[in-house]
Design a protein around this motif. Sequence first.
Motif, PDB file in Angstrom:
ATOM      1  N   LEU A 214       0.832  -1.197   0.000  1.00  0.00           N
ATOM      2  CA  LEU A 214       0.000   0.000   0.000  1.00  0.00           C
ATOM      3  C   LEU A 214       0.868   1.248   0.000  1.00  0.00           C
ATOM      4  CD1 LEU A 214      -2.815  -0.875   2.568  1.00  0.00           C
ATOM      5  CD2 LEU A 214      -2.731  -1.289   0.119  1.00  0.00           C
ATOM      6  N   VAL A 215       0.475   2.220  -0.811  1.00  0.00           N
ATOM      7  CA  VAL A 215       1.196   3.496  -0.876  1.00  0.00           C
ATOM      8  C   VAL A 215       0.192   4.614  -0.642  1.00  0.00           C
ATOM      9  CG1 VAL A 215       2.608   5.029  -2.271  1.00  0.00           C
ATOM     10  CG2 VAL A 215       2.867   2.549  -2.510  1.00  0.00           C
ATOM     11  N   PRO A 216       0.167   5.201   0.552  1.00  0.00           N
ATOM     12  CA  PRO A 216      -0.750   6.329   0.800  1.00  0.00           C
ATOM     13  C   PRO A 216      -0.418   7.502  -0.115  1.00  0.00           C
ATOM     14  CG  PRO A 216       0.145   5.455   2.862  1.00  0.00           C
ATOM     15  CD  PRO A 216       0.942   4.842   1.753  1.00  0.00           C
ATOM     16  N   LEU A 217      -1.452   8.200  -0.547  1.00  0.00           N
ATOM     17  CA  LEU A 217      -1.289   9.360  -1.425  1.00  0.00           C
ATOM     18  C   LEU A 217      -1.988  10.560  -0.806  1.00  0.00           C
ATOM     19  CD1 LEU A 217      -2.109   7.698  -4.869  1.00  0.00           C
ATOM     20  CD2 LEU A 217       0.151   8.263  -3.998  1.00  0.00           C
ATOM     21  N   PRO A 218      -1.558  11.766  -1.163  1.00  0.00           N
ATOM     22  CA  PRO A 218      -2.285  12.955  -0.699  1.00  0.00           C
ATOM     23  C   PRO A 218      -3.705  12.950  -1.247  1.00  0.00           C
ATOM     24  CG  PRO A 218      -0.134  13.532  -1.614  1.00  0.00           C
ATOM     25  CD  PRO A 218      -0.367  12.102  -1.955  1.00  0.00           C
ATOM     26  N   ASP A 219      -4.640  13.486  -0.469  1.00  0.00           N
ATOM     27  CA  ASP A 219      -6.004  13.584  -0.954  1.00  0.00           C
ATOM     28  C   ASP A 219      -6.025  14.428  -2.216  1.00  0.00           C
ATOM     29  OD1 ASP A 219      -6.824  12.108   1.168  1.00  0.00           O
ATOM     30  OD2 ASP A 219      -7.569  13.801   2.351  1.00  0.00           O
ATOM     31  N   ALA A 220      -6.775  13.964  -3.215  1.00  0.00           N
ATOM     32  CA  ALA A 220      -6.825  14.681  -4.494  1.00  0.00           C
ATOM     33  C   ALA A 220      -8.260  14.835  -4.956  1.00  0.00           C
ATOM     34  CB  ALA A 220      -5.994  13.953  -5.550  1.00  0.00           C
ATOM     35  N   ALA A 221      -9.175  14.975  -4.003  1.00  0.00           N
ATOM     36  CA  ALA A 221     -10.566  15.170  -4.381  1.00  0.00           C
ATOM     37  C   ALA A 221     -10.752  16.562  -4.954  1.00  0.00           C
ATOM     38  CB  ALA A 221     -11.477  14.974  -3.165  1.00  0.00           C
ATOM     39  N   GLY A 222     -11.670  16.670  -5.882  1.00  0.00           N
ATOM     40  CA  GLY A 222     -11.934  17.948  -6.521  1.00  0.00           C
ATOM     41  C   GLY A 222     -13.149  18.630  -5.912  1.00  0.00           C
ATOM     42  N   PRO A 223     -13.680  19.630  -6.587  1.00  0.00           N
ATOM     43  CA  PRO A 223     -14.837  20.372  -6.064  1.00  0.00           C
ATOM     44  C   PRO A 223     -16.067  19.484  -5.987  1.00  0.00           C
ATOM     45  CG  PRO A 223     -14.377  20.977  -8.344  1.00  0.00           C
ATOM     46  CD  PRO A 223     -13.228  20.124  -7.897  1.00  0.00           C
ATOM     47  N   ARG A 224     -16.908  19.749  -4.991  1.00  0.00           N
ATOM     48  CA  ARG A 224     -18.129  18.956  -4.848  1.00  0.00           C
ATOM     49  C   ARG A 224     -19.138  19.344  -5.904  1.00  0.00           C
ATOM     50  NH1 ARG A 224     -18.460  16.039  -0.273  1.00  0.00           N
ATOM     51  NH2 ARG A 224     -20.722  15.881  -0.480  1.00  0.00           N
TER      52      ARG A 224
ATOM     53  N   ARG B 253      -6.982   8.274  -0.019  1.00  0.00           N
ATOM     54  CA  ARG B 253      -6.557   7.746  -1.318  1.00  0.00           C
ATOM     55  C   ARG B 253      -5.220   7.029  -1.195  1.00  0.00           C
ATOM     56  NH1 ARG B 253      -4.280  10.090  -6.484  1.00  0.00           N
ATOM     57  NH2 ARG B 253      -3.335  11.617  -5.101  1.00  0.00           N
ATOM     58  N   ARG B 254      -5.124   5.834  -1.808  1.00  0.00           N
ATOM     59  CA  ARG B 254      -3.899   5.037  -1.718  1.00  0.00           C
ATOM     60  C   ARG B 254      -3.800   4.089  -2.896  1.00  0.00           C
ATOM     61  NH1 ARG B 254      -5.292   2.635   3.986  1.00  0.00           N
ATOM     62  NH2 ARG B 254      -5.709   4.874   4.173  1.00  0.00           N
ATOM     63  N   ILE B 255      -2.573   3.725  -3.217  1.00  0.00           N
ATOM     64  CA  ILE B 255      -2.325   2.723  -4.252  1.00  0.00           C
ATOM     65  C   ILE B 255      -2.334   1.346  -3.594  1.00  0.00           C
ATOM     66  CG2 ILE B 255      -0.705   1.876  -5.990  1.00  0.00           C
ATOM     67  CD1 ILE B 255       0.408   4.712  -6.205  1.00  0.00           C
ATOM     68  N   LEU B 256      -3.134   0.444  -4.127  1.00  0.00           N
ATOM     69  CA  LEU B 256      -3.176  -0.921  -3.623  1.00  0.00           C
ATOM     70  C   LEU B 256      -2.198  -1.827  -4.356  1.00  0.00           C
ATOM     71  CD1 LEU B 256      -6.994  -1.584  -3.121  1.00  0.00           C
ATOM     72  CD2 LEU B 256      -5.335  -0.686  -1.493  1.00  0.00           C
ATOM     73  N   ALA B 257      -1.987  -1.601  -5.636  1.00  0.00           N
ATOM     74  CA  ALA B 257      -1.090  -2.447  -6.428  1.00  0.00           C
ATOM     75  C   ALA B 257      -0.676  -1.682  -7.671  1.00  0.00           C
ATOM     76  CB  ALA B 257      -1.775  -3.759  -6.820  1.00  0.00           C
ATOM     77  N   GLY B 258       0.559  -1.923  -8.122  1.00  0.00           N
ATOM     78  CA  GLY B 258       1.052  -1.276  -9.331  1.00  0.00           C
ATOM     79  C   GLY B 258       1.761   0.031  -9.088  1.00  0.00           C
ATOM     80  N   ALA B 259       2.257   0.249  -7.865  1.00  0.00           N
ATOM     81  CA  ALA B 259       2.942   1.513  -7.577  1.00  0.00           C
ATOM     82  C   ALA B 259       4.235   1.647  -8.365  1.00  0.00           C
ATOM     83  CB  ALA B 259       3.228   1.619  -6.072  1.00  0.00           C
ATOM     84  N   ASP B 260       4.911   0.539  -8.598  1.00  0.00           N
ATOM     85  CA  ASP B 260       6.126   0.566  -9.413  1.00  0.00           C
ATOM     86  C   ASP B 260       5.761   0.952 -10.841  1.00  0.00           C
ATOM     87  OD1 ASP B 260       8.291  -0.222 -11.143  1.00  0.00           O
ATOM     88  OD2 ASP B 260       9.087  -1.395  -9.473  1.00  0.00           O
ATOM     89  N   PRO B 261       6.414   1.956 -11.427  1.00  0.00           N
ATOM     90  CA  PRO B 261       6.036   2.401 -12.780  1.00  0.00           C
ATOM     91  C   PRO B 261       6.217   1.330 -13.844  1.00  0.00           C
ATOM     92  CG  PRO B 261       8.067   3.468 -12.048  1.00  0.00           C
ATOM     93  CD  PRO B 261       7.499   2.792 -10.853  1.00  0.00           C
ATOM     94  N   ASP B 262       7.024   0.294 -13.575  1.00  0.00           N
ATOM     95  CA  ASP B 262       7.218  -0.767 -14.557  1.00  0.00           C
ATOM     96  C   ASP B 262       6.247  -1.933 -14.373  1.00  0.00           C
ATOM     97  OD1 ASP B 262       9.323   0.501 -15.847  1.00  0.00           O
ATOM     98  OD2 ASP B 262      10.786  -0.279 -14.401  1.00  0.00           O
ATOM     99  N   SER B 263       5.398  -1.857 -13.347  1.00  0.00           N
ATOM    100  CA  SER B 263       4.473  -2.956 -13.087  1.00  0.00           C
ATOM    101  C   SER B 263       3.095  -2.624 -13.637  1.00  0.00           C
ATOM    102  CB  SER B 263       4.386  -3.235 -11.580  1.00  0.00           C
ATOM    103  OG  SER B 263       3.819  -2.119 -10.910  1.00  0.00           O
ATOM    104  N   THR B 264       2.236  -3.622 -13.655  1.00  0.00           N
ATOM    105  CA  THR B 264       0.865  -3.463 -14.117  1.00  0.00           C
ATOM    106  C   THR B 264      -0.054  -4.224 -13.171  1.00  0.00           C
ATOM    107  OG1 THR B 264       1.367  -3.117 -16.451  1.00  0.00           O
ATOM    108  CG2 THR B 264      -0.785  -4.033 -15.945  1.00  0.00           C
TER     109      THR B 264
END
Length: 771
Positions: A71-81, A172-183
């Motif tokens: 898991l890779v936590p990410l900054p919140d990136a929600a937009g306008p409501r 917001r977080r990445i569950l899988a595929g954080a490595d740019p070479d992975s899928t």
Amino acid sequence: MAADARNQVTDDRDGRPTAYGPAPSGPPGDVRALTFGAALTRPVEAPAPAPPAPAQDADQQSPVCAAAPALVPLPDAAGPRDAVSRLRSHGCWYPSADPDGAEAAFICDRGGVPQLWAGPVGGGEVRLLDSSPDPVTEVSWSPDGRWIAYTTAPGGGEHSRVLCVRPDGTGRRILAGADPDSTAYLGCWAHDGSALAVTVAAPAARPFGDGTGRPPSEHVAGDGHPEGTPPPAGWTDRDGRATLLGRSVYDAVTGAAPGTGTDGQPGGPWAAAPAAAVRSDGGLSVYLVDPDGHASPALLTTETHAATLRACDLSRDGTLVLLRRGPRGRREAVVRRTESAATTFALPVADGDPWIGRFSPDGRTLWLRSNVDREYAALLAVALDDHGAPCGVCVVAERQDCDLELLTLAHDGRTAALAWNARGASDLELVETSPARPTPRRSPPDATGPARPVPLPHEVVTRVAAAGAGRLLLALSGSQRRPGVWWAHEGVSLLRTPWSSKDEDTVPPGRPPVRPVPVRLTARDGMPLSGWYYRAPGRGAGEPAPCVIHLHGGPEEQERPVFHPLYHELTGRGLDVFAPDVRGSSGHGRSFVDADLGKGRFAALDDVADCAAHAVAAGPADPTRLAVMGRSYGGYLTFASLVWHPELFRTGVAVCGMSDLLTFFAGTEPWIAESAAHKYGHPERDRELLRALSPMSRVDALRVPVLAVHGEHDTNVPPQESRQFVRAARERGVAAELLTLRDEGHDFLRADNRRLFRRSAADWLERHLRR
């Protein structure tokens, strides 16, 4: 941003996957682990020694296992409501509802790129959950309502990652595929929402051993392999001929037991066979991931040389998993026991939508969309015993000359929504499903109830999602509208969601979209063909017009009566468009899909010429002003048609097309190569056939200007395929141009790039056809 966040993460786990079985555990120091088997539960404090790895024969290759996702936590990136829209006309698609059906998460391109949005089904206030520019491709709301999982394509390329976010846009977080070479891509949720299945691709070196992506040696011995190099064990031994509705041998799941035929008996006509390998590396693994990060990922299964592998459903008690695997034209449904990884059932299923079926709530019935032993896909019911083995299989819903295209079951498992492909348009119906009780072997399960048709306001259904009791969410598209989401209550009334584009906003005022006319014709060898003809507005019925033959991708895709912005651009320039389904297309039966296998592809090239001839003979197309255009496989057909039929077309536009099938296999992704070998031919054993089918082998015959278009991040069909054809054309004195779209992959997803592509292609075609 993701890399910076990843560097800030601290984690005392060692990243090892938890074995999927009765006694999993996390690494030392991790006091919580997911427990599966008898039931799917929340993390508990019960560490135990990890079970030993299964024994392998001495000569068996060790599976290539993709690294467990972290898991890779990410900054919140929600937009306008508020629903701030940059595009007057936008599309909404791929809906997924919360548990009670009151809210929906969906993909929308109102901001210029497909992004994740959510909002009430009956209200207009929607919120942007991820404002990053990476296009979103799949969405799935967890059964407990706590998370929304989705897949994105960083940079618009082919490598994807799985993320999750809370419905309010936090966490917001990445569950899988954080490595740019992975899928990585989505699978199913556990029914209690405790874990999400994800498929992860193992890192793979370049093919053919030299690490450069160059094609293999040109010196080939008589057996089709590089001189002095024996073929690897298990490589396919096809002769390049098409097999029409014959008994196909389907690859076995690695380490799986023999397959099962439609009579429920092991070792039927689809018994296990050695897996064919196109590349000597790569693999796909399916993990169960806890989105809260309290437990280590649990490994469900791994396959080397895999073309596709997706977890479609877990039984409610967690003891069985339904997998979809196999290359194009050879997909399989596989049921495995999760505690032992033993295969209990396998059956061929149709291509198309990856969500092939589901278990009943009691786990005693498996509902499948399959075309086994038949031309068109139907609904099958498989009765299962206490151990997940089949007791009987029967067809419970079918239509003559129609594929079952989409299968969705309500949350309670008692109602199934069936979308049928009726010559390109969709018919939707609801059926009540009866449970399949344990029966003697060979006895069929109970049948479904009577079908209830659901009237549709537009021609094509692209997705059906359950949305609480008695509700469905439908993603619809049509020739007069942009993609939108509708909700249906008890199959009686359909209402457009307020956040979907209105029909009158599909195009700017004064240029209504053209409604296509169905066309039927016969190829030179007697094969029936069909397509859709778009007549430029303002022309008389008998007035010849410049015409573009547009060829879809796949080749297993199908032309559908939906709104195409490209066709709208071309007809607005006074150009007709004829969009046919040449052999190899879906929607016309299994024999038609298989008719282009191997040497049958030469007949598909003749189909393009026959379609052009019919467009002229039928009256509207001017024989002196014909062009050919297509994307992906259609781009390959465009390159090929210009060199196989050099006097027929005045110009061509090839989009993300293959120009040399051998260099395509050398440069594409490993799992794409595995899947494509069945369709096109093996890059070693069928090497001479692939060379003969490659447009580059006949580029000396090119006589007319060509425009090639490609996404810079395309790793499905690498940009080199367009570059080498354009370079060869210029070396021979033929006008050729290459348009490279930045931040795009195999599909063009950004609004500005889509506009640039449409206008550039239309300018090119108008310049060469209107003079």
